[in-house]
Design a protein around this motif. Structure first.
Motif, PDB file in Angstrom:
ATOM      1  N   PRO A 231      10.379  -9.832  10.260  1.00  0.00           N
ATOM      2  CA  PRO A 231      10.704  -8.837   9.222  1.00  0.00           C
ATOM      3  C   PRO A 231      10.998  -9.457   7.855  1.00  0.00           C
ATOM      4  CG  PRO A 231      11.718  -8.195  11.292  1.00  0.00           C
ATOM      5  CD  PRO A 231      11.104  -9.547  11.525  1.00  0.00           C
ATOM      6  N   LYS A 232      11.783 -10.540   7.827  1.00  0.00           N
ATOM      7  CA  LYS A 232      12.094 -11.165   6.533  1.00  0.00           C
ATOM      8  C   LYS A 232      10.846 -11.746   5.882  1.00  0.00           C
ATOM      9  CE  LYS A 232      16.967 -12.338   7.306  1.00  0.00           C
ATOM     10  NZ  LYS A 232      17.945 -13.450   7.434  1.00  0.00           N
ATOM     11  N   GLY A 233      10.024 -12.406   6.689  1.00  0.00           N
ATOM     12  CA  GLY A 233       8.797 -12.964   6.140  1.00  0.00           C
ATOM     13  C   GLY A 233       7.848 -11.888   5.660  1.00  0.00           C
ATOM     14  N   THR A 234       7.811 -10.776   6.375  1.00  0.00           N
ATOM     15  CA  THR A 234       6.935  -9.663   5.978  1.00  0.00           C
ATOM     16  C   THR A 234       7.408  -9.053   4.663  1.00  0.00           C
ATOM     17  OG1 THR A 234       6.426  -9.209   8.299  1.00  0.00           O
ATOM     18  CG2 THR A 234       5.965  -7.456   6.710  1.00  0.00           C
ATOM     19  N   ILE A 235       8.717  -8.973   4.494  1.00  0.00           N
ATOM     20  CA  ILE A 235       9.252  -8.485   3.215  1.00  0.00           C
ATOM     21  C   ILE A 235       8.789  -9.394   2.084  1.00  0.00           C
ATOM     22  CG2 ILE A 235      11.383  -8.269   1.864  1.00  0.00           C
ATOM     23  CD1 ILE A 235      12.747  -7.255   4.451  1.00  0.00           C
ATOM     24  N   LEU A 236       8.858 -10.704   2.296  1.00  0.00           N
ATOM     25  CA  LEU A 236       8.429 -11.658   1.273  1.00  0.00           C
ATOM     26  C   LEU A 236       6.947 -11.475   0.936  1.00  0.00           C
ATOM     27  CD1 LEU A 236       9.005 -14.106  -0.508  1.00  0.00           C
ATOM     28  CD2 LEU A 236       8.645 -15.570   1.491  1.00  0.00           C
ATOM     29  N   ARG A 237       6.111 -11.344   1.978  1.00  0.00           N
ATOM     30  CA  ARG A 237       4.684 -11.096   1.753  1.00  0.00           C
ATOM     31  C   ARG A 237       4.465  -9.806   0.959  1.00  0.00           C
ATOM     32  NH1 ARG A 237       0.492 -13.156   5.354  1.00  0.00           N
ATOM     33  NH2 ARG A 237      -0.520 -11.139   5.047  1.00  0.00           N
ATOM     34  N   ASP A 238       5.155  -8.732   1.370  1.00  0.00           N
ATOM     35  CA  ASP A 238       4.996  -7.446   0.691  1.00  0.00           C
ATOM     36  C   ASP A 238       5.409  -7.530  -0.771  1.00  0.00           C
ATOM     37  OD1 ASP A 238       4.047  -6.316   3.013  1.00  0.00           O
ATOM     38  OD2 ASP A 238       5.900  -5.267   3.525  1.00  0.00           O
ATOM     39  N   LEU A 239       6.493  -8.274  -1.047  1.00  0.00           N
ATOM     40  CA  LEU A 239       6.958  -8.416  -2.425  1.00  0.00           C
ATOM     41  C   LEU A 239       5.893  -9.075  -3.290  1.00  0.00           C
ATOM     42  CD1 LEU A 239      10.619  -9.597  -1.743  1.00  0.00           C
ATOM     43  CD2 LEU A 239       9.978  -7.498  -2.943  1.00  0.00           C
ATOM     44  N   LEU A 240       5.294 -10.142  -2.765  1.00  0.00           N
ATOM     45  CA  LEU A 240       4.261 -10.838  -3.526  1.00  0.00           C
ATOM     46  C   LEU A 240       3.034  -9.946  -3.725  1.00  0.00           C
ATOM     47  CD1 LEU A 240       4.629 -14.349  -1.860  1.00  0.00           C
ATOM     48  CD2 LEU A 240       5.051 -13.815  -4.279  1.00  0.00           C
ATOM     49  N   GLN A 241       2.645  -9.231  -2.671  1.00  0.00           N
ATOM     50  CA  GLN A 241       1.491  -8.345  -2.791  1.00  0.00           C
ATOM     51  C   GLN A 241       1.754  -7.213  -3.775  1.00  0.00           C
ATOM     52  OE1 GLN A 241      -0.554  -7.085   0.773  1.00  0.00           O
ATOM     53  NE2 GLN A 241       0.128  -8.874   1.913  1.00  0.00           N
ATOM     54  N   ASP A 242       2.933  -6.602  -3.673  1.00  0.00           N
ATOM     55  CA  ASP A 242       3.267  -5.500  -4.582  1.00  0.00           C
ATOM     56  C   ASP A 242       3.306  -5.975  -6.035  1.00  0.00           C
ATOM     57  OD1 ASP A 242       3.424  -3.817  -2.429  1.00  0.00           O
ATOM     58  OD2 ASP A 242       5.611  -3.816  -2.311  1.00  0.00           O
ATOM     59  N   PHE A 243       3.851  -7.172  -6.233  1.00  0.00           N
ATOM     60  CA  PHE A 243       3.918  -7.754  -7.569  1.00  0.00           C
ATOM     61  C   PHE A 243       2.520  -7.890  -8.166  1.00  0.00           C
ATOM     62  CE2 PHE A 243       3.399 -12.154  -9.378  1.00  0.00           C
ATOM     63  CZ  PHE A 243       3.732 -11.836 -10.684  1.00  0.00           C
ATOM     64  N   LEU A 244       1.576  -8.442  -7.392  1.00  0.00           N
ATOM     65  CA  LEU A 244       0.228  -8.625  -7.904  1.00  0.00           C
ATOM     66  C   LEU A 244      -0.506  -7.292  -8.032  1.00  0.00           C
ATOM     67  CD1 LEU A 244      -1.923 -10.504  -8.931  1.00  0.00           C
ATOM     68  CD2 LEU A 244      -2.622 -10.956  -6.577  1.00  0.00           C
ATOM     69  N   GLN A 246       0.720  -4.429  -8.861  1.00  0.00           N
ATOM     70  CA  GLN A 246       1.156  -3.803 -10.115  1.00  0.00           C
ATOM     71  C   GLN A 246       0.443  -4.428 -11.313  1.00  0.00           C
ATOM     72  OE1 GLN A 246       5.433  -4.119 -10.193  1.00  0.00           O
ATOM     73  NE2 GLN A 246       5.687  -2.906  -8.328  1.00  0.00           N
ATOM     74  N   GLU A 247       0.329  -5.758 -11.301  1.00  0.00           N
ATOM     75  CA  GLU A 247      -0.369  -6.450 -12.388  1.00  0.00           C
ATOM     76  C   GLU A 247      -1.826  -6.013 -12.439  1.00  0.00           C
ATOM     77  OE1 GLU A 247       0.606  -8.776 -14.694  1.00  0.00           O
ATOM     78  OE2 GLU A 247       2.700  -8.507 -14.122  1.00  0.00           O
ATOM     79  N   GLN A 248      -2.440  -5.888 -11.252  1.00  0.00           N
ATOM     80  CA  GLN A 248      -3.866  -5.543 -11.190  1.00  0.00           C
ATOM     81  C   GLN A 248      -4.127  -4.114 -11.648  1.00  0.00           C
ATOM     82  OE1 GLN A 248      -5.340  -8.541  -7.619  1.00  0.00           O
ATOM     83  NE2 GLN A 248      -4.881  -6.436  -7.133  1.00  0.00           N
ATOM     84  N   VAL A 249      -3.287  -3.193 -11.218  1.00  0.00           N
ATOM     85  CA  VAL A 249      -3.460  -1.795 -11.621  1.00  0.00           C
ATOM     86  C   VAL A 249      -3.401  -1.680 -13.144  1.00  0.00           C
ATOM     87  CG1 VAL A 249      -2.372   0.481 -11.606  1.00  0.00           C
ATOM     88  CG2 VAL A 249      -2.661  -0.767  -9.458  1.00  0.00           C
ATOM     89  N   ALA A 250      -2.475  -2.414 -13.742  1.00  0.00           N
ATOM     90  CA  ALA A 250      -2.332  -2.376 -15.195  1.00  0.00           C
ATOM     91  C   ALA A 250      -3.565  -2.930 -15.900  1.00  0.00           C
ATOM     92  CB  ALA A 250      -1.094  -3.162 -15.618  1.00  0.00           C
ATOM     93  N   LEU A 321     -19.437  -0.552 -15.956  1.00  0.00           N
ATOM     94  CA  LEU A 321     -19.040  -1.963 -15.844  1.00  0.00           C
ATOM     95  C   LEU A 321     -18.117  -2.343 -17.002  1.00  0.00           C
ATOM     96  CD1 LEU A 321     -22.443  -3.570 -14.778  1.00  0.00           C
ATOM     97  CD2 LEU A 321     -20.673  -2.507 -13.350  1.00  0.00           C
ATOM     98  N   PRO A 322     -17.210  -3.277 -16.773  1.00  0.00           N
ATOM     99  CA  PRO A 322     -17.008  -4.036 -15.540  1.00  0.00           C
ATOM    100  C   PRO A 322     -16.380  -3.190 -14.431  1.00  0.00           C
ATOM    101  CG  PRO A 322     -15.315  -4.610 -17.119  1.00  0.00           C
ATOM    102  CD  PRO A 322     -16.277  -3.708 -17.839  1.00  0.00           C
ATOM    103  N   LEU A 323     -16.794  -3.480 -13.188  1.00  0.00           N
ATOM    104  CA  LEU A 323     -16.190  -2.883 -12.004  1.00  0.00           C
ATOM    105  C   LEU A 323     -15.358  -3.966 -11.330  1.00  0.00           C
ATOM    106  CD1 LEU A 323     -15.991  -0.470  -9.980  1.00  0.00           C
ATOM    107  CD2 LEU A 323     -17.944  -1.507  -8.782  1.00  0.00           C
ATOM    108  N   ARG A 324     -14.052  -3.711 -11.183  1.00  0.00           N
ATOM    109  CA  ARG A 324     -13.134  -4.715 -10.641  1.00  0.00           C
ATOM    110  C   ARG A 324     -12.585  -4.217  -9.306  1.00  0.00           C
ATOM    111  NH1 ARG A 324     -11.305  -3.291 -15.799  1.00  0.00           N
ATOM    112  NH2 ARG A 324     -12.004  -4.686 -17.489  1.00  0.00           N
ATOM    113  N   LEU A 325     -13.064  -4.792  -8.203  1.00  0.00           N
ATOM    114  CA  LEU A 325     -12.635  -4.397  -6.862  1.00  0.00           C
ATOM    115  C   LEU A 325     -11.661  -5.437  -6.320  1.00  0.00           C
ATOM    116  CD1 LEU A 325     -16.068  -3.292  -5.352  1.00  0.00           C
ATOM    117  CD2 LEU A 325     -14.385  -1.894  -6.593  1.00  0.00           C
ATOM    118  N   ALA A 326     -10.543  -4.981  -5.780  1.00  0.00           N
ATOM    119  CA  ALA A 326      -9.498  -5.909  -5.327  1.00  0.00           C
ATOM    120  C   ALA A 326      -9.044  -5.569  -3.917  1.00  0.00           C
ATOM    121  CB  ALA A 326      -8.302  -5.866  -6.282  1.00  0.00           C
TER     122      ALA A 326
END
Length: 611
Positions: A231-244, A246-250, A321-326
């Motif tokens: 659970p703790k490691g998954t939280i860390l993974r989720d935090l990093l993914q959510d952080f990126l 948000q950057e990508q959506v912007a 274009l550009p089309l940005r798929l993530a």
């Protein structure tokens, strides 16, 4: 004004850092380590006459030699081998280069009955053959360079480190060998600093800290190289993914999801099957006949062919274009078991993958935007010591696909980008992906070890192989250019690196548990739990200590688990609706109102700064 004594004392307390160059950065270290590896092999064959030598190259921090010996080497043997090496060094043997014909080299090898050397000789494509002698007592095939004499080695700057298993040619179907690792430096001070860093690396080892902090684990029933996230490691993974995310959506990225397997034909079109097959998991087929015809499915080693199919699903206009798929896509590589290493080398890992489909005119601007994203991500993660590597193809290699014109255009685009940004960079010839050149970000950690993190690639070849098109402004069909990018690279590797860089002491915004409330006694537990609920309602990862331990032990446990903020709750705090705050970053902050703590925590987490 400082006295001379005070200045000297201060200098003693803050010594100048000792720089430890990598072998590739120092011709002298290459000579030292090449020579030390030969001295090692000679010492082993003196003590273990039946041992046969294979290869003994330098590494970036030392050297190794592989041996086929009927006797097993143990760590205790390293002491005896090193003593024998000192004797050889003290004999001041000249290191002499001799050039002989291929036939003469083969005759000498057969004479001493060293079959591995015959295979090595067969791999040497140029004539004549160079041999290096240690006096008239020992020799080996070698291109060099070497020192002029064993006397030029400093025995106090050499250390043998460990014994490990290795397969001949790295092939697990071939003979298992024994590898002795060593290190050699110019001075004993450098060796001492190297040992200090190794000890610090062991203290920071993400495998050790990951277990202590309860972040991830490996289980034999699951298999090597396949991490399980707690659970703790998954939280860390989720935090990093959510952080990126948000950057990508912007920045205009669109999320997609692709399956974990696909038909072999997909990877034949991309070229992965032909160029990357040995690193892929075996094909799954419905029958032996299907397997023989390569009609089956494989676990994906890359996400790009899937994103290409999404692009191809409809006719695209230049206006689209550009089309940005993530995608945070999990991929699988069939790494050999001996090459696995915690999270930094695994068989299943998640890539923060994105593929941008752009017009040729959009390429430069989009490439710069991707680089800006990667730099922003590295800055937010406090990873500041990195270099940019221009990973280009080796013109003499046949591992690459596509035309020379396509490669030149792609490499020139990367050169333009780093020149435009004034970015410090160096070229890595032969480091390109088989379908296109890359700009890789090479991070140097607190121990001066280097890791590849973010990467961005320019690709003219896969659009050609998959026949991708778009409708240009004049109505003609044109070929888009692809940009492959991954700011994190492997999420697993990134987390392993972050654990070691932070020594497990994550910044507040990344910590799986941000606040632990420590009741002085059970009488104060209810209040601590109520405050924890308030914190969680504000998005703060808080928990109350329900262990029932004495306060001193609870504080020590929280320190050991590297909790960023501790809040002590006693009778006084309950009565005043306060919390007694203690942080890892700034120590004791005193008693503060709960509302003030909540506001300050919310603000500092949002701004990714310390409390």
């Amino acid at each position: 004004m400082q006295s001379a004594e005070q200045s000297a004392e201060r200098a003693e307390q803050s010594p100048e850092p000792i720089h430890l160059p990598r072998t590739s950065e120092s011709e002298q270290l290459k000579r030292i380590r090449h020579t030390a590896s030969h001295v090692l092999a000679m010492a082993v064959q003196r003590l273990f006459p039946k041992a046969q030598v294979t290869i003994g190259p330098w590494t970036e921090a030392g050297f190794y030699y592989d041996f086929d010996s009927p006797e097993s080497f143990a760590d205790k043997d390293l002491k005896a081998i090193q003593k024998e090496m000192v004797k050889i060094v003290k004999k001041k043997l000249p290191v002499v280069r001799e050039v002989v014909s291929r036939e003469e080299a083969e005759r000498r090898i057969r004479e001493i009955q060293e079959p591995y050397k015959l295979e090595i000789l067969a791999d040497i494509k140029t004539d004549p053959i160079s041999i290096y002698h240690l006096g008239d007592e020992w020799w080996d095939l070698c291109a060099g360079p070497h020192l002029e004499s064993t006397a030029d080695l400093n025995p106090k700057a050499i250390a043998l480190e460990s014994v490990a298993g290795a397969y001949w040619r790295g092939d697990e179907n071939k003979q298992q060998l024994q590898r002795i690792y060593g290190t050699a430096w110019e001075t004993p001070k450098q060796l001492a600093e190297y040992k200090r860093r190794k000890e610090e690396a062991q203290r920071r080892d993400h495998r050790k800290l990951g277990k202590e902090l309860g972040l991830f684990l490996f289980a034999d029933p699951v298999g090597p190289g396949l991490p399980l996230w707690t659970p703790k490691g998954t939280i860390l993974r989720d935090l990093l993914q959510d952080f990126l995310k948000q950057e990508q959506v912007a920045r205009g990225y669109l999320p997609v999801i692709s399956p974990h397997i696909a038909r072999v034909d997909l990877f034949k079109t991309s070229g992965h099957w032909q160029k990357y097959k040995e690193d892929m998991f075996p094909m799954m087929a419905e029958s032996a006949e299907a397997a023989a015809e390569e009609l089956g499915f494989v676990l994906k080693p890359m996400n790009c062919p899937f994103h290409i199919q999404i692009y191809k699903n409809e006719l695209r206009s230049y206006r689209n274009l550009p089309l940005r798929l993530a995608e945070f896509g999990t991929v699988y590589r069939y790494e050999q078991s001996g090459e696995l290493g915690g999270l930094t080398r695994v068989r299943g890992f998640t890539v923060d993958d994105s593929h941008l489909f752009v017009t040729p005119e959009q390429l430069d601007a989009e490439f710069l935007n991707v680089v800006d994203l990667i730099l922003s991500v590295l800055t937010s993660l406090q990873l500041k010591d990195f270099r940019a590597r221009l990973s280009f193809r080796d013109p003499d290699s046949d591992k690459y696909i596509g035309s020379e014109e396509a490669w030149n255009k792609a490499e020139n685009a990367i050169r333009r980008a780093v020149q435009h940004m004034g970015m410090e960079h160096f070229e890595g010839i032969g480091e390109a992906a088989f379908y296109g050149p890359k700009l890789d970000f090479i991070f140097r950690d607190a121990l001066e070890r280097e890791w590849q993190l973010g990467t961005v690639q320019v690709d003219y070849n896969l659009p050609e192989r998959f026949d991708l098109t778009y409708v240009a402004e004049d109505g003609s069909r044109q070929r888009p250019v692809m940009i492959h990018r991954a700011p994190f690279g492997s999420l697993e590797r990134l987390i392993g690196i972050l654990i070691e860089e932070y020594a497990g002491d994550f910044p507040l915004w990344l910590a799986p548990v941000q606040v632990r409330l420590l009741p002085v006694s059970d009488a104060h537990l209810e209040y601590a739990q109520q405050v924890a609920i308030q914190m969680r309602s504000r998005g703060i990862r808080a928990e109350a200590d329900t262990s029932g331990e004495r306060l001193g032990k609870s504080i020590r446990n929280a320190e050991k688990e590297k909790i960023p903020v501790m809040a002590v709750v006693g009778a006084q705090e309950v009565e005043s609706n306060n919390l007694s705050i203690r942080t890892r970053a700034h120590g004791e902050l005193g008693s503060l109102p709960v509302s003030e703590v909540l506001d300050k925590l919310t603000d500092t987490i949002a701004r990714r700064i310390t409390f």
